[in-house]
Design a protein around this motif. Structure first.
Motif, PDB file in Angstrom:
ATOM      1  N   THR A  22     -22.322 -46.832   3.652  1.00 12.51           N
ATOM      2  CA  THR A  22     -23.671 -47.272   3.295  1.00 12.51           C
ATOM      3  C   THR A  22     -23.916 -48.704   3.765  1.00 12.51           C
ATOM      4  OG1 THR A  22     -23.681 -45.811   1.384  1.00 12.51           O
ATOM      5  CG2 THR A  22     -25.275 -47.595   1.381  1.00 12.51           C
ATOM      6  N   LYS A  23     -22.913 -49.548   3.635  1.00 18.12           N
ATOM      7  CA  LYS A  23     -23.061 -50.952   4.012  1.00 18.12           C
ATOM      8  C   LYS A  23     -23.094 -51.147   5.534  1.00 18.12           C
ATOM      9  CE  LYS A  23     -23.057 -55.400   3.152  1.00 18.12           C
ATOM     10  NZ  LYS A  23     -24.186 -56.032   2.503  1.00 18.12           N
ATOM     11  N   PHE A  24     -22.195 -50.485   6.256  1.00 20.26           N
ATOM     12  CA  PHE A  24     -22.020 -50.784   7.677  1.00 20.26           C
ATOM     13  C   PHE A  24     -22.615 -49.735   8.621  1.00 20.26           C
ATOM     14  CE2 PHE A  24     -18.640 -53.158   5.576  1.00 20.26           C
ATOM     15  CZ  PHE A  24     -18.947 -54.416   6.041  1.00 20.26           C
ATOM     16  N   ARG A  25     -22.901 -48.552   8.143  1.00 16.56           N
ATOM     17  CA  ARG A  25     -23.462 -47.475   8.968  1.00 16.56           C
ATOM     18  C   ARG A  25     -22.671 -47.299  10.265  1.00 16.56           C
ATOM     19  NH1 ARG A  25     -26.002 -45.005   5.286  1.00 16.56           N
ATOM     20  NH2 ARG A  25     -28.165 -45.507   4.888  1.00 16.56           N
ATOM     21  N   HIS A  31     -14.395 -54.232  15.642  1.00 12.72           N
ATOM     22  CA  HIS A  31     -14.714 -55.203  16.693  1.00 12.72           C
ATOM     23  C   HIS A  31     -16.036 -55.919  16.456  1.00 12.72           C
ATOM     24  CE1 HIS A  31     -11.246 -54.171  19.034  1.00 12.72           C
ATOM     25  NE2 HIS A  31     -11.532 -52.896  18.872  1.00 12.72           N
ATOM     26  N   GLY A  32     -16.684 -55.622  15.352  1.00 12.33           N
ATOM     27  CA  GLY A  32     -17.927 -56.300  14.982  1.00 12.33           C
ATOM     28  C   GLY A  32     -17.715 -57.185  13.766  1.00 12.33           C
ATOM     29  N   PHE A  33     -17.977 -56.626  12.598  1.00 14.07           N
ATOM     30  CA  PHE A  33     -17.931 -57.399  11.360  1.00 14.07           C
ATOM     31  C   PHE A  33     -16.550 -57.999  11.076  1.00 14.07           C
ATOM     32  CE2 PHE A  33     -17.486 -57.982   6.797  1.00 14.07           C
ATOM     33  CZ  PHE A  33     -18.624 -58.709   6.503  1.00 14.07           C
ATOM     34  N   LEU A  34     -15.494 -57.195  11.217  1.00  9.97           N
ATOM     35  CA  LEU A  34     -14.153 -57.705  10.919  1.00  9.97           C
ATOM     36  C   LEU A  34     -13.771 -58.852  11.843  1.00  9.97           C
ATOM     37  CD1 LEU A  34     -11.576 -57.493   9.230  1.00  9.97           C
ATOM     38  CD2 LEU A  34     -10.726 -55.827  10.897  1.00  9.97           C
ATOM     39  N   ARG A  35     -14.050 -58.719  13.125  1.00  3.69           N
ATOM     40  CA  ARG A  35     -13.705 -59.784  14.065  1.00  3.69           C
ATOM     41  C   ARG A  35     -14.497 -61.062  13.770  1.00  3.69           C
ATOM     42  NH1 ARG A  35     -14.392 -62.476  18.705  1.00  3.69           N
ATOM     43  NH2 ARG A  35     -12.583 -62.729  20.025  1.00  3.69           N
ATOM     44  N   ASP A  36     -15.786 -60.923  13.505  1.00  2.00           N
ATOM     45  CA  ASP A  36     -16.604 -62.096  13.176  1.00  2.00           C
ATOM     46  C   ASP A  36     -16.107 -62.781  11.916  1.00  2.00           C
ATOM     47  OD1 ASP A  36     -18.166 -61.570  15.380  1.00  2.00           O
ATOM     48  OD2 ASP A  36     -19.801 -60.647  14.236  1.00  2.00           O
ATOM     49  N   PRO A  81      -9.902 -54.948  27.511  1.00  2.00           N
ATOM     50  CA  PRO A  81      -9.727 -55.645  28.787  1.00  2.00           C
ATOM     51  C   PRO A  81     -10.663 -56.845  28.962  1.00  2.00           C
ATOM     52  CG  PRO A  81     -10.934 -53.611  29.122  1.00  2.00           C
ATOM     53  CD  PRO A  81     -10.539 -53.653  27.676  1.00  2.00           C
ATOM     54  N   VAL A  82     -10.864 -57.602  27.888  1.00  2.00           N
ATOM     55  CA  VAL A  82     -11.628 -58.852  27.932  1.00  2.00           C
ATOM     56  C   VAL A  82     -10.890 -59.886  27.090  1.00  2.00           C
ATOM     57  CG1 VAL A  82     -13.871 -57.747  28.299  1.00  2.00           C
ATOM     58  CG2 VAL A  82     -13.083 -58.150  25.992  1.00  2.00           C
ATOM     59  N   ASN A  83     -11.205 -61.132  27.300  1.00  2.00           N
ATOM     60  CA  ASN A  83     -10.595 -62.199  26.512  1.00  2.00           C
ATOM     61  C   ASN A  83     -11.187 -62.190  25.102  1.00  2.00           C
ATOM     62  OD1 ASN A  83      -9.593 -64.527  25.382  1.00  2.00           O
ATOM     63  ND2 ASN A  83     -10.199 -65.867  27.064  1.00  2.00           N
ATOM     64  N   GLU A  84     -10.361 -61.871  24.104  1.00  2.00           N
ATOM     65  CA  GLU A  84     -10.812 -61.823  22.715  1.00  2.00           C
ATOM     66  C   GLU A  84     -10.063 -62.804  21.813  1.00  2.00           C
ATOM     67  OE1 GLU A  84     -12.382 -57.446  21.753  1.00  2.00           O
ATOM     68  OE2 GLU A  84     -10.215 -57.548  21.997  1.00  2.00           O
ATOM     69  N   GLU A  85      -9.362 -63.758  22.416  1.00  3.98           N
ATOM     70  CA  GLU A  85      -8.616 -64.706  21.592  1.00  3.98           C
ATOM     71  C   GLU A  85      -9.570 -65.469  20.676  1.00  3.98           C
ATOM     72  OE1 GLU A  85      -6.663 -67.445  24.231  1.00  3.98           O
ATOM     73  OE2 GLU A  85      -8.534 -67.966  25.211  1.00  3.98           O
TER      74      GLU A  85
END
Length: 193
Positions: free
Chosen positions: A124-127, A136-141, A89-93
């Motif tokens: 191991t890499k992302f914990r 919503h963190g690494f993949l989105r960035d 429910p936030v703008n993520e475009e």
């Protein structure tokens, strides 16, 4: 109650308590459902992470010494859009500037899957105990960085016209290459609307 009866009752209580403690604290199990895989993280012994070869079924572990983390290996889909009723429910475009400096806002859907055999390396890499943390963190960035890089190579008319499919194909390939080294495969990258 006679002393024999008290001893018998005490013995039964001790057995019940011992079974309860053994099943709840020393020896537990979880079911890994179809489409998931599990990893065991050893907390007390310096053994690191082990991959559970069981694709589905029961996995037994000691909850004091071991943590069991379950990841989905089926295709995950995420939507990043300006619509507050779709996705979060936030703008993520995702916004980028074209080659001719025109700002473009994209509502996108990304589908991806984890390679089951690479889940221990992924953890191991992302914990990330939850796949949403990665999504919503690494993949989105990473997706945003790829869209900005690829989008700067096309004009506004290219993106909205004859090179739209080429544009999306380039994003998909580059995003897959960037996250593929972590055992993540991009299945699809597309526009919404």
């Amino acid at each position: 109650m006679s002393s024999v009866g008290r001893k018998a009752l005490f013995g039964i209580v001790v057995v019940i308590v011992a079974v309860f403690l053994a099943t709840n604290f020393l020896f537990s199990w979880k079911i890994i459902p179809p489409g998931y895989t599990g990893i065991k993280v050893h907390r007390l012994v310096n053994k690191g992470i082990t991959h559970e070869d069981t694709v589905t079924g029961f996995v037994f572990f000691n909850p004091i010494q071991t943590q069991l983390i379950i990841y989905p290996t089926f295709i995950q889909r995420v939507v990043w859009t300006h619509d507050l009723n779709e996705g979060n429910p936030v703008n993520e475009e995702i916004t980028f500037n074209t080659k001719d400096s025109v700002p473009v806002n994209l509502d996108v859907a990304v589908s991806y899957a984890l390679a089951a055999e690479r889940v221990p390396e992924f953890y191991t890499k992302f914990r990330a105990d939850r796949i949403e943390t990665f999504t919503h963190g690494f993949l989105r960035d990473t997706a945003r960085n790829v869209v900005v890089a690829v989008g700067s190579e096309y004009t506004f008319d290219d993106v909205n016209g004859p090179k739209k499919e080429e544009f999306l194909d380039q994003i998909t390939k580059k995003l897959d290459a960037r996250v593929g080294v972590y055992g993540v495969g991009i299945q699809q990258f597309g526009l919404i609307g």
